[in-house]
Write an enzyme that holds these catalytic residues in place. Structure first.
Site, PDB file in Angstrom:
ATOM      1  N   ASP A  57       0.810  -1.224   0.000  1.00  0.00           N
ATOM      2  CA  ASP A  57       0.000   0.000   0.000  1.00  0.00           C
ATOM      3  C   ASP A  57       0.845   1.276   0.000  1.00  0.00           C
ATOM      4  O   ASP A  57       0.299   2.378   0.088  1.00  0.00           O
ATOM      5  CB  ASP A  57      -0.938   0.016   1.219  1.00  0.00           C
ATOM      6  CG  ASP A  57      -2.268  -0.690   0.946  1.00  0.00           C
ATOM      7  OD1 ASP A  57      -2.658  -0.811  -0.237  1.00  0.00           O
ATOM      8  OD2 ASP A  57      -2.927  -1.099   1.927  1.00  0.00           O
ATOM      9  N   ARG A  82       0.265  -1.969   7.420  1.00  0.00           N
ATOM     10  CA  ARG A  82       0.859  -0.736   6.884  1.00  0.00           C
ATOM     11  C   ARG A  82       1.861  -0.083   7.843  1.00  0.00           C
ATOM     12  O   ARG A  82       2.468   0.944   7.498  1.00  0.00           O
ATOM     13  CB  ARG A  82      -0.236   0.280   6.510  1.00  0.00           C
ATOM     14  CG  ARG A  82      -1.177  -0.232   5.417  1.00  0.00           C
ATOM     15  CD  ARG A  82      -1.992   0.893   4.785  1.00  0.00           C
ATOM     16  NE  ARG A  82      -1.157   1.819   4.016  1.00  0.00           N
ATOM     17  CZ  ARG A  82      -1.599   2.908   3.405  1.00  0.00           C
ATOM     18  NH1 ARG A  82      -2.878   3.225   3.480  1.00  0.00           N
ATOM     19  NH2 ARG A  82      -0.780   3.695   2.735  1.00  0.00           N
ATOM     20  N   ARG A 127     -10.078   5.405  10.560  1.00  0.00           N
ATOM     21  CA  ARG A 127      -8.629   5.276  10.622  1.00  0.00           C
ATOM     22  C   ARG A 127      -8.027   6.201  11.683  1.00  0.00           C
ATOM     23  O   ARG A 127      -7.647   5.761  12.760  1.00  0.00           O
ATOM     24  CB  ARG A 127      -8.007   5.559   9.248  1.00  0.00           C
ATOM     25  CG  ARG A 127      -8.474   4.599   8.145  1.00  0.00           C
ATOM     26  CD  ARG A 127      -8.009   3.184   8.402  1.00  0.00           C
ATOM     27  NE  ARG A 127      -8.398   2.249   7.369  1.00  0.00           N
ATOM     28  CZ  ARG A 127      -7.718   2.013   6.252  1.00  0.00           C
ATOM     29  NH1 ARG A 127      -6.589   2.656   6.004  1.00  0.00           N
ATOM     30  NH2 ARG A 127      -8.153   1.135   5.372  1.00  0.00           N
ATOM     31  N   HIS A 156     -11.528   7.198   4.541  1.00  0.00           N
ATOM     32  CA  HIS A 156     -10.575   8.292   4.748  1.00  0.00           C
ATOM     33  C   HIS A 156     -11.269   9.586   4.306  1.00  0.00           C
ATOM     34  O   HIS A 156     -12.036   9.575   3.328  1.00  0.00           O
ATOM     35  CB  HIS A 156      -9.340   8.130   3.836  1.00  0.00           C
ATOM     36  CG  HIS A 156      -8.214   7.330   4.411  1.00  0.00           C
ATOM     37  ND1 HIS A 156      -7.431   6.516   3.632  1.00  0.00           N
ATOM     38  CD2 HIS A 156      -7.711   7.249   5.673  1.00  0.00           C
ATOM     39  CE1 HIS A 156      -6.495   5.951   4.385  1.00  0.00           C
ATOM     40  NE2 HIS A 156      -6.640   6.373   5.626  1.00  0.00           N
ATOM     41  N   CYS A 250      -4.877   9.917  -3.043  1.00  0.00           N
ATOM     42  CA  CYS A 250      -4.219   8.896  -2.234  1.00  0.00           C
ATOM     43  C   CYS A 250      -2.783   8.645  -2.702  1.00  0.00           C
ATOM     44  O   CYS A 250      -1.914   8.326  -1.890  1.00  0.00           O
ATOM     45  CB  CYS A 250      -4.989   7.582  -2.300  1.00  0.00           C
ATOM     46  SG  CYS A 250      -6.659   7.669  -1.690  1.00  0.00           S
TER      47      CYS A 250
HETATM   48  N1  ARG Z   1      -5.327   0.191   0.734  1.00  0.00           N
HETATM   49  C1  ARG Z   1      -5.097   1.448   1.363  1.00  0.00           C
HETATM   50  C2  ARG Z   1      -5.681   1.433   2.761  1.00  0.00           C
HETATM   51  O1  ARG Z   1      -6.744   0.892   2.933  1.00  0.00           O
HETATM   52  C3  ARG Z   1      -5.647   2.553   0.535  1.00  0.00           C
HETATM   53  C4  ARG Z   1      -5.328   3.914   1.057  1.00  0.00           C
HETATM   54  C5  ARG Z   1      -5.918   4.996   0.226  1.00  0.00           C
HETATM   55  N2  ARG Z   1      -5.405   6.272   0.560  1.00  0.00           N
HETATM   56  C6  ARG Z   1      -6.119   7.356   0.831  1.00  0.00           C
HETATM   57  N3  ARG Z   1      -5.490   8.476   1.004  1.00  0.00           N
HETATM   58  N4  ARG Z   1      -7.420   7.318   0.968  1.00  0.00           N
HETATM   59  O2  ARG Z   1      -5.124   1.937   3.690  1.00  0.00           O
END
Ligand code: ARG
Length: 257
Positions: A57, A82, A127, A156, A250
């Site tokens: 990612d 991550r 998040r 997000h 992103c």
């Molecule tokens: N697969 C990543 C996650 O779920 C995607 C992040 C996307 N980034 C963003 N800025 N929305 O964390």
């Protein structure tokens, strides 16, 4: 930006990710390169972060932190998959001459922190931890407006809000609690409200220089709204990156000087 060298959908930490859908890394790379070339053609400078094997990612560079003026805040990720990215982005910040600051609570960088003029809109609910917001406000010396997200597809803030210039935003109201919708309406009475068709192709996941708005090409309704207001939409296809739950914004950690 971080090249999608090791990009894959190997785990699912948001509803867009389906580990049974194959990802074509070659196509992802070509689409990502087209985004980079689009920025260069618009006169932006693009620095690259070294991709790290085992961190698929990392291509979503926006989540690596928040960089404004002389301050670099490094992300603390929600998911262990991550977590290793924090180190990589902190190293990049150091190599650029910043002294990266971390927060005690989870913050996913510009995924949830969007600067509008001299204030920061900050998402929480999926998040970033709302308890990180005051930490961020203190570190950046900027007012932070906390906005609660409720729809897991828009996990997000940068999937539900687009910053177009120092005082103009676009957003998708159903992604937010009633209270957050009221906050946004009070702060930005003239905001563009986008429809579901655009929101569901991550149409709000844009990078704007105040005139040109680089956005997912599938967001045709939003592009028309932008044109109407005098912005110049520049569509790019990032369909392979959408499989990981991300698009233009992103893939881009903006550095505000
Ligand atoms: N697969 C990543 C996650 O779920 C995607 C992040 C996307 N980034 C963003 N800025 N929305 O964390």
């Amino acid at each position: 930006m971080t090249p999608p060298t090791h990009y894959a959908v190997e785990y699912a930490i948001n509803p867009w990710m389906d580990t049974s859908t194959p990802v074509d890394v070659r196509v992802a790379h070509a689409q990502w390169e087209n985004l980079r070339q689009t920025y260069l053609a618009l006169g932006h400078r693009v620095d690259l972060v070294e991709p790290v094997p085992g961190l698929p990612d990392m291509v979503y560079a926006a989540n690596g932190g928040f960089v404004a003026h002389d301050i670099a805040l490094v992300a603390r990720f929600r998911f262990p998959e991550r977590a290793g990215e924090s180190r990589a982005y902190a190293d990049w910040m150091s190599s650029m001459g910043y002294q990266p600051i971390s927060t005690r609570h989870i913050n996913e960088g510009q995924g949830d922190l969007l600067m509008v003029g001299e204030m920061v809109l900050a998402g929480y609910g999926f998040r970033t931890d709302v308890r990180a917001h005051p930490e961020i406000s203190a570190a950046l010396r900027m007012p932070v407006v906390s906005l609660e997200l409720i729809d897991p597809r828009f996990y997000h803030l940068d999937t539900a809000v687009a910053v177009l210039d120092d005082r103009t935003i676009a957003y998708y109201p159903p992604a937010f609690t009633e209270a957050a919708q009221q906050q946004l309406h009070a702060l930005f009475p003239d905001a563009i409200v986008v429809g579901s068709a655009d929101a569901y192709v991550l149409g709000l996941n844009v990078v704007s220089d105040g005139l040109h708005v680089v956005l997912p090409s599938a967001a045709t309704g939003f592009a028309a709204q932008l044109r109407e207001l005098g912005f110049e939409p520049v569509g790019v296809d990032l369909s392979e990156l959408l499989k990981g739950g991300g698009s233009v914004k992103c893939c881009t950690l903006e550095v505000f000087t």
